[in-house]
Scaffold this active site. Structure first.
Site, mmCIF file in Angstrom:
data_model
loop_
_atom_site.group_PDB
_atom_site.id
_atom_site.type_symbol
_atom_site.label_atom_id
_atom_site.label_comp_id
_atom_site.label_asym_id
_atom_site.label_seq_id
_atom_site.Cartn_x
_atom_site.Cartn_y
_atom_site.Cartn_z
ATOM 1 N N GLU A 85 -15.346 -9.178 -39.546
ATOM 2 C CA GLU A 85 -14.406 -8.100 -39.243
ATOM 3 C C GLU A 85 -13.487 -8.415 -38.077
ATOM 4 O O GLU A 85 -13.783 -9.276 -37.236
ATOM 5 C CB GLU A 85 -15.170 -6.803 -38.994
ATOM 6 C CG GLU A 85 -16.391 -7.012 -38.132
ATOM 7 C CD GLU A 85 -17.263 -5.779 -38.052
ATOM 8 O OE1 GLU A 85 -17.852 -5.400 -39.071
ATOM 9 O OE2 GLU A 85 -17.335 -5.218 -36.964
ATOM 10 N N CYS A 98 -8.365 -8.405 -32.342
ATOM 11 C CA CYS A 98 -9.637 -8.990 -31.931
ATOM 12 C C CYS A 98 -10.193 -9.729 -33.143
ATOM 13 O O CYS A 98 -10.453 -9.106 -34.172
ATOM 14 C CB CYS A 98 -10.557 -7.855 -31.484
ATOM 15 S SG CYS A 98 -12.233 -8.393 -31.115
ATOM 16 N N CYS A 124 -25.942 -6.165 -28.799
ATOM 17 C CA CYS A 124 -24.799 -6.501 -29.656
ATOM 18 C C CYS A 124 -25.173 -6.454 -31.143
ATOM 19 O O CYS A 124 -26.129 -7.107 -31.579
ATOM 20 C CB CYS A 124 -24.294 -7.889 -29.282
ATOM 21 S SG CYS A 124 -23.009 -8.495 -30.396
ATOM 22 N N GLY A 133 -19.331 -13.347 -33.295
ATOM 23 C CA GLY A 133 -19.591 -14.764 -33.071
ATOM 24 C C GLY A 133 -19.309 -15.244 -31.665
ATOM 25 O O GLY A 133 -18.676 -14.544 -30.859
ATOM 26 N N CYS A 189 -17.662 -4.661 -32.457
ATOM 27 C CA CYS A 189 -17.692 -5.648 -33.526
ATOM 28 C C CYS A 189 -19.090 -5.879 -34.072
ATOM 29 O O CYS A 189 -20.064 -5.863 -33.360
ATOM 30 C CB CYS A 189 -17.072 -6.951 -33.066
ATOM 31 S SG CYS A 189 -15.420 -7.055 -33.729
ATOM 32 N N SER A 242 -18.958 -13.171 -20.532
ATOM 33 C CA SER A 242 -19.806 -11.983 -20.653
ATOM 34 C C SER A 242 -20.978 -12.151 -19.702
ATOM 35 O O SER A 242 -21.988 -12.748 -20.052
ATOM 36 C CB SER A 242 -20.325 -11.844 -22.085
ATOM 37 O OG SER A 242 -19.236 -11.694 -22.944
ATOM 38 N N LEU A 243 -20.829 -11.617 -18.495
ATOM 39 C CA LEU A 243 -21.851 -11.801 -17.473
ATOM 40 C C LEU A 243 -23.010 -10.827 -17.705
ATOM 41 O O LEU A 243 -24.153 -11.230 -17.890
ATOM 42 C CB LEU A 243 -21.222 -11.598 -16.091
ATOM 43 C CG LEU A 243 -22.135 -11.911 -14.926
ATOM 44 C CD1 LEU A 243 -22.438 -13.388 -14.855
ATOM 45 C CD2 LEU A 243 -21.504 -11.433 -13.618
ATOM 46 N N ASN A 244 -22.680 -9.549 -17.664
ATOM 47 C CA ASN A 244 -23.601 -8.481 -18.107
ATOM 48 C C ASN A 244 -24.892 -8.309 -17.311
ATOM 49 O O ASN A 244 -25.697 -7.423 -17.632
ATOM 50 C CB ASN A 244 -23.963 -8.647 -19.597
ATOM 51 C CG ASN A 244 -22.732 -8.560 -20.479
ATOM 52 O OD1 ASN A 244 -21.697 -8.087 -20.040
ATOM 53 N ND2 ASN A 244 -22.835 -9.030 -21.702
ATOM 54 N N CYS A 270 -24.079 -14.275 -35.385
ATOM 55 C CA CYS A 270 -24.129 -15.006 -34.112
ATOM 56 C C CYS A 270 -25.569 -15.363 -33.791
ATOM 57 O O CYS A 270 -26.481 -14.557 -33.984
ATOM 58 C CB CYS A 270 -23.541 -14.145 -32.986
ATOM 59 S SG CYS A 270 -23.512 -14.993 -31.390
ATOM 60 N N CYS A 294 -27.787 -11.407 -28.303
ATOM 61 C CA CYS A 294 -27.831 -10.483 -27.157
ATOM 62 C C CYS A 294 -28.373 -9.135 -27.636
ATOM 63 O O CYS A 294 -28.046 -8.663 -28.724
ATOM 64 C CB CYS A 294 -26.441 -10.318 -26.557
ATOM 65 S SG CYS A 294 -25.724 -11.885 -26.071
#
Ligand code: SAH
Ligand code: SF4
Length: 360
Positions: free
Chosen positions: A111, A124, A138, A178, A353, A233-235, A131, A135
């Protein structure tokens, strides 16, 4: 009868040998035409038709001679992604965010999201079906890994959306399904095609990759002097929390990741953006805000993008309260580089996503 069967076999062999031109760079297109005994400039002509003018068949390429078009139809293809669904957000803010579900040649679904925002119209795009990074927060991570997309399948998402929306595209973010840095070569090739003046002609500073922190490829990106923006993407602000929500941290620890950020920042003018998905009770303490501020300022003036968690089915994670979001924004506002809060758009169409493809 036998003769006819043989002929059919020969035809099917020829058909399977058809070369897909969609996804080729300008240099590869020129080489293809030269090797087929044609003039080099034909490569640029067909390149332009595919990527700039959105042609989906050779018959549309009216400035290419009829004989050549017919020959191309026998020997080559233009094939990228096939739209199977579009969801339009009902949010009333002028233009609607749209989510496109595409099918690939092998039936897999991916998508892309079209996000108009004033003068800026962003697409996007996805770089993989599924993936492998997994995570916790996600939707794509929960799907597991399908396969890498080709450059053609990545470029195809933008070309399709540009042809089917009214106002052109100004920005591209590689933040769909991904991990772009685990499909590095095809992703970079796609970005190079998007910026080619004879193709979509986007400005390289309007292209942003987002990576979960594939450290060797952050160094590679820096050393290759790629002209695109990079977001990480630290998060999380501690090794322990990051390991819990982003298992890739076991392979590339937080301090190794931050070293690579510092290296990249030292090499270029535009700083890296640190993305921080705020998860209630997981990474949103006062101490987290202070540590994030330190990480951003001690590794070369990083930008910060705070993203309140967009809830998905599965994990028991929660969106933080507005008070927590405000606290983070206040705490980080002293940084000397841009700080942004991602507005959540298109929640009614599962615009985070992976959510739509999962349902499919
Ligand atoms: N694999 C890349 C790019 C795709 S994810 C990466 O991880 O960076 C793009 C961004 O969306 C990342 O910053 C990720 O942390 C964020 N994201 C993923 N799921 C989310 C969710 N449910 N809510 C908010 N942000 C999310
Ligand atoms: Fe993969 Fe990025 Fe999702 Fe993590 S956040 S699972 S790296 S797509």
């Amino acid at each position: 009868m036998e003769g006819r069967d043989k002929l059919t076999n020969v035809e099917s062999v020829i058909n399977t040998r058809r070369e897909n031109l969609f996804g080729k760079s300008l240099a590869e297109m020129e080489a293809f035409f030269v090797s087929s005994g044609e003039k080099k400039f034909r490569g640029a002509q067909v390149f332009q038709w595919m990527y700039q003018r959105g042609a989906s068949s050779f018959s549309e390429m009216t400035d290419v001679s009829k004989a050549l078009r017919e020959r191309l139809e026998e020997t080559a293809d233009i094939h990228s992604v096939r739209q199977v669904q579009v969801l339009k957000s009902s949010e009333q803010d002028g233009l609607a965010t749209c989510k496109f579900l595409f099918e690939l040649n092998d039936g897999r679904k991916i998508e892309s999201v079209y996000i108009p925002d004033g003068e800026r119209r962003t697409v996007c795009v996805s770089t993989q079906a599924g993936c492998a990074v997994g995570c916790l927060f996600c939707a794509t991570g929960w799907m597991g890994f399908g396969r890498n997309l080709t450059a053609g399948e990545i470029v195809g998402q933008l070309v399709h959306i540009r042809t089917h929306t009214d106002h052109g595209i100004t920005n591209v973010v590689f933040m769909g399904m991904g991990e772009p840095f685990l499909n590095y070569d095809e992703t970079m090739k796609a970005a190079d095609i998007l910026c080619d003046g004879k193709g979509p002609g986007l400005a390289s500073r309007r292209i942003t990759f987002s990576t979960s922190g594939i450290v060797p490829n952050i160094y590679r990106f820096a050393d290759e002097k790629r002209p695109y923006n990079l977001a990480i993407s630290l998060n999380a602000t501690t090794e322990e929390v990051r390991r819990r929500i982003m298992p890739i941290t076991r392979k590339y620890p937080l301090d190794e990741l931050m070293k690579s950020v510092r290296y990249l920042n030292a090499k270029r003018r535009d700083p890296v953006t640190l993305e921080y998905v705020l998860l209630a009770g997981v990474n949103d303490t006062d101490e987290d805000a202070r540590r994030l501020k330190r990480l951003a300022s001690e590794h070369g003036r990083c930008k910060v993008n705070v993203i309140p968690y967009n809830p998905i089915e599965g994990p028991s994670l929660q969106r933080p309260s507005q008070e927590r979001v405000d606290f983070f924004m206040r705490e980080l506002s002293v940084l000397h580089s841009p700080l942004t809060l991602r507005r959540s758009r298109g929640q009614d169409i599962s615009a985070a996503c992976g959510q739509l493809a999962i349902r499919e």
